[in-house]
Scaffold this motif. Structure first.
Motif, PDB file in Angstrom:
ATOM      1  N   VAL A 139     -26.331 -92.112  64.300  1.00  0.00           N
ATOM      2  CA  VAL A 139     -27.711 -92.508  64.599  1.00  0.00           C
ATOM      3  C   VAL A 139     -27.776 -94.012  64.847  1.00  0.00           C
ATOM      4  N   ASP A 140     -27.107 -94.784  63.999  1.00  0.00           N
ATOM      5  CA  ASP A 140     -27.134 -96.244  64.135  1.00  0.00           C
ATOM      6  C   ASP A 140     -26.513 -96.695  65.446  1.00  0.00           C
ATOM      7  N   LYS A 141     -25.425 -96.063  65.841  1.00  0.00           N
ATOM      8  CA  LYS A 141     -24.789 -96.415  67.116  1.00  0.00           C
ATOM      9  C   LYS A 141     -25.729 -96.132  68.286  1.00  0.00           C
ATOM     10  N   LEU A 142     -26.405 -94.986  68.220  1.00  0.00           N
ATOM     11  CA  LEU A 142     -27.360 -94.646  69.279  1.00  0.00           C
ATOM     12  C   LEU A 142     -28.526 -95.628  69.301  1.00  0.00           C
ATOM     13  N   HIS A 143     -28.970 -96.027  68.129  1.00  0.00           N
ATOM     14  CA  HIS A 143     -30.101 -96.965  68.047  1.00  0.00           C
ATOM     15  C   HIS A 143     -29.716 -98.320  68.648  1.00  0.00           C
ATOM     16  N   THR A 144     -28.515 -98.777  68.319  1.00  0.00           N
ATOM     17  CA  THR A 144     -28.049-100.057  68.860  1.00  0.00           C
ATOM     18  C   THR A 144     -27.928 -99.993  70.379  1.00  0.00           C
ATOM     19  N   TYR A 145     -27.365 -98.900  70.874  1.00  0.00           N
ATOM     20  CA  TYR A 145     -27.221 -98.748  72.325  1.00  0.00           C
ATOM     21  C   TYR A 145     -28.595 -98.694  73.009  1.00  0.00           C
ATOM     22  N   THR A 146     -29.540 -98.031  72.380  1.00  0.00           N
ATOM     23  CA  THR A 146     -30.894 -97.945  72.931  1.00  0.00           C
ATOM     24  C   THR A 146     -31.508 -99.334  73.083  1.00  0.00           C
ATOM     25  N   ILE A 147     -31.344-100.185  72.066  1.00  0.00           N
ATOM     26  CA  ILE A 147     -31.910-101.529  72.102  1.00  0.00           C
ATOM     27  C   ILE A 147     -31.271-102.357  73.217  1.00  0.00           C
ATOM     28  N   THR A 148     -29.943-102.209  73.384  1.00  0.00           N
ATOM     29  CA  THR A 148     -29.255-102.985  74.429  1.00  0.00           C
ATOM     30  C   THR A 148     -29.723-102.593  75.829  1.00  0.00           C
ATOM     31  N   ARG A 149     -30.314-101.425  75.946  1.00  0.00           N
ATOM     32  CA  ARG A 149     -30.815-100.973  77.255  1.00  0.00           C
ATOM     33  C   ARG A 149     -32.340-101.114  77.352  1.00  0.00           C
ATOM     34  N   ASN A 150     -32.911-101.923  76.446  1.00  0.00           N
ATOM     35  CA  ASN A 150     -34.357-102.226  76.452  1.00  0.00           C
ATOM     36  C   ASN A 150     -35.220-100.959  76.377  1.00  0.00           C
ATOM     37  N   ALA A 151     -34.704 -99.980  75.655  1.00  0.00           N
ATOM     38  CA  ALA A 151     -35.477 -98.749  75.441  1.00  0.00           C
ATOM     39  C   ALA A 151     -35.937 -98.695  73.984  1.00  0.00           C
ATOM     40  N   LYS A 152     -36.866 -97.803  73.694  1.00  0.00           N
ATOM     41  CA  LYS A 152     -37.398 -97.667  72.341  1.00  0.00           C
ATOM     42  C   LYS A 152     -37.254 -96.235  71.836  1.00  0.00           C
ATOM     43  N   GLN A 153     -36.945 -96.107  70.563  1.00  0.00           N
ATOM     44  CA  GLN A 153     -36.927 -94.792  69.912  1.00  0.00           C
ATOM     45  C   GLN A 153     -38.369 -94.363  69.667  1.00  0.00           C
ATOM     46  N   VAL A 154     -38.725 -93.110  70.024  1.00  0.00           N
ATOM     47  CA  VAL A 154     -40.126 -92.679  69.935  1.00  0.00           C
ATOM     48  C   VAL A 154     -40.349 -91.544  68.933  1.00  0.00           C
ATOM     49  N   ASN A 155     -39.277 -91.069  68.318  1.00  0.00           N
ATOM     50  CA  ASN A 155     -39.432 -89.985  67.342  1.00  0.00           C
ATOM     51  C   ASN A 155     -38.227 -90.015  66.399  1.00  0.00           C
ATOM     52  N   ALA A 156     -38.262 -89.169  65.384  1.00  0.00           N
ATOM     53  CA  ALA A 156     -37.165 -89.113  64.416  1.00  0.00           C
ATOM     54  C   ALA A 156     -35.884 -88.655  65.110  1.00  0.00           C
ATOM     55  N   PRO A 157     -34.722 -89.043  64.583  1.00  0.00           N
ATOM     56  CA  PRO A 157     -33.458 -88.579  65.170  1.00  0.00           C
ATOM     57  C   PRO A 157     -33.305 -87.083  65.029  1.00  0.00           C
ATOM     58  N   MET A 158     -32.558 -86.500  65.940  1.00  0.00           N
ATOM     59  CA  MET A 158     -32.345 -85.063  65.930  1.00  0.00           C
ATOM     60  C   MET A 158     -30.856 -84.766  65.967  1.00  0.00           C
ATOM     61  N   MET A 159     -30.502 -83.577  65.522  1.00  0.00           N
ATOM     62  CA  MET A 159     -29.085 -83.212  65.519  1.00  0.00           C
ATOM     63  C   MET A 159     -28.929 -81.713  65.738  1.00  0.00           C
ATOM     64  N   HIS A 160     -27.716 -81.349  66.190  1.00  0.00           N
ATOM     65  CA  HIS A 160     -27.331 -79.943  66.319  1.00  0.00           C
ATOM     66  C   HIS A 160     -25.916 -79.825  65.785  1.00  0.00           C
ATOM     67  N   LEU A 161     -25.730 -78.908  64.829  1.00  0.00           N
ATOM     68  CA  LEU A 161     -24.443 -78.760  64.166  1.00  0.00           C
ATOM     69  C   LEU A 161     -23.846 -77.392  64.474  1.00  0.00           C
ATOM     70  N   GLU A 162     -22.571 -77.373  64.838  1.00  0.00           N
ATOM     71  CA  GLU A 162     -21.878 -76.108  65.074  1.00  0.00           C
ATOM     72  C   GLU A 162     -20.567 -76.099  64.310  1.00  0.00           C
ATOM     73  N   GLN A 163     -20.271 -74.964  63.691  1.00  0.00           N
ATOM     74  CA  GLN A 163     -18.983 -74.790  63.027  1.00  0.00           C
ATOM     75  C   GLN A 163     -18.025 -74.160  64.033  1.00  0.00           C
ATOM     76  N   LEU A 164     -16.979 -74.881  64.395  1.00  0.00           N
ATOM     77  CA  LEU A 164     -16.047 -74.419  65.419  1.00  0.00           C
ATOM     78  C   LEU A 164     -15.051 -73.403  64.868  1.00  0.00           C
ATOM     79  N   ASP A 165     -14.589 -73.646  63.648  1.00  0.00           N
ATOM     80  CA  ASP A 165     -13.701 -72.712  62.961  1.00  0.00           C
ATOM     81  C   ASP A 165     -13.820 -72.991  61.468  1.00  0.00           C
ATOM     82  N   ASN A 166     -12.867 -72.528  60.699  1.00  0.00           N
ATOM     83  CA  ASN A 166     -12.957 -72.692  59.244  1.00  0.00           C
ATOM     84  C   ASN A 166     -12.910 -74.147  58.789  1.00  0.00           C
TER      85      ASN A 166
END
Length: 309
Positions: free
Chosen positions: A191-218
């Motif tokens: 999340v922090d890396k994405l936030h830093t990259y967003t700032i460097t591109r003069n964009a703003k975060q407008v909502n809470a962070p989101m995620m999607h998790l998948e279990q690939l195997d055991n």
């Protein structure tokens, strides 16, 4: 005196004739309703005592009978489309059959038919007729209680599922694979890396962070983390810009840690399948609670989205 006796006898005969003419040997009453609940779930709620205990909570259960509003209900034979039960009241036994059939994709037609044999004795016959008049009110109460329970999605799926729209359309995201279940610290590093990259591109975060998790195997898990942002920005390295259509989605809000979140996602998946929706995109979790600031998972608030059409 003799004349009075004759008159009384004629009146009695007249009453008996009325009883036998207008009160049949078997009295049948019934009602049909449409329930906003699919037939599979109706079957689960009606076919066994465990199901009945869910929508008649707090009622006395003795052995194989359920006591409700003065009646002792004993479940009988069940099939995929019907359930029989007996209702005992003041020594009178009433036979019942509930039938259910698919009314539409989202509804089930439920019919309850009840009957009682009135017998030969005219007094008993009249009493049973009165009893069945009262029983019609009982049927209404029983079906209304069932409908109130069955039409609440949370009672069926364990979470309150709502229809809505995807709230944001522009995202910056990244993926990472782990050889262990990712910790909150590792998720928020992304999340922090994405936030830093967003700032460097003069964009703003407008909502809470989101995620999607998948279990690939055991042993391996892949996680995608994304930030909703206010404008289009370019891809670079591990950072990928995505644009989504603000289409229809199922929404459920859960409180708790991973087990609660997974149960909520499973419920959305089941609801999607039950109501024959198609999903154009993956489900995702909006992390309302900052999980670094709140270590107690019992207090985490997560809003789940499952896009559908």
């Amino acid at each position: 005196m003799k004349r009075a006796g004759i008159i009384a006898g004629l009146i009695l005969i007249g009453l008996l004739m009325v009883v036998y003419m207008f009160i049949p040997s078997i009295i049948t009453v019934g009602k049909t309703v449409s329930v906003k609940c699919i037939d599979k779930n109706v079957l689960q709620l009606l076919s066994n005592q465990q199901g009945w205990a869910k929508w008649l909570p707090g009622e006395a259960v003795v052995d194989d009978s359920i006591h409700y509003n003065g009646y002792d209900l004993k479940l009988g034979a069940a099939t995929y489309t019907s359930i029989q039960f007996e209702a005992l009241y003041n020594g009178y036994l009433i036979h019942n059959e509930i039938g259910f059939v698919k009314d539409s994709i989202t509804k089930t037609k439920v019919s309850l038919v009840s009957s009682i044999a009135t017998g030969i004795n005219p007094i008993t016959r009249f009493k049973k007729w009165k009893q069945m008049k009262q029983y019609e009110t009982f049927i209404n109460q029983l079906l209304n209680r069932f409908i109130s329970f069955a039409e609440e999605k949370k009672n069926i799926y364990g979470v309150d599922i709502k229809d809505g729209r995807i709230p944001d359309s522009l995202f910056i995201s990244m993926r990472k694979t782990f050889n262990h279940f990712p910790t909150s610290t590792e998720v928020y590093e992304m999340v922090d890396k994405l936030h830093t990259y967003t700032i460097t591109r003069n964009a703003k975060q407008v909502n809470a962070p989101m995620m999607h998790l998948e279990q690939l195997d055991n042993h391996h898990f892949e996680i995608m983390v994304a930030l909703p942002i206010d404008k289009v920005i370019e891809n670079e390295g591990i950072f990928s810009f995505k644009q989504m259509v603000k289409g229809n989605t199922l929404i459920a809000e859960v409180i708790g840690g991973r087990a609660s979140i997974d149960a909520g996602l499973k419920a959305l998946e089941q609801f999607k399948s039950d109501y024959q929706f198609t999903s154009p995109a993956i489900s995702f979790e909006l992390m309302i609670t900052d999980r670094r600031a709140e270590p107690d998972t019992a207090k985490w608030v997560t809003r789940l989205y499952y896009p559908i059409f």
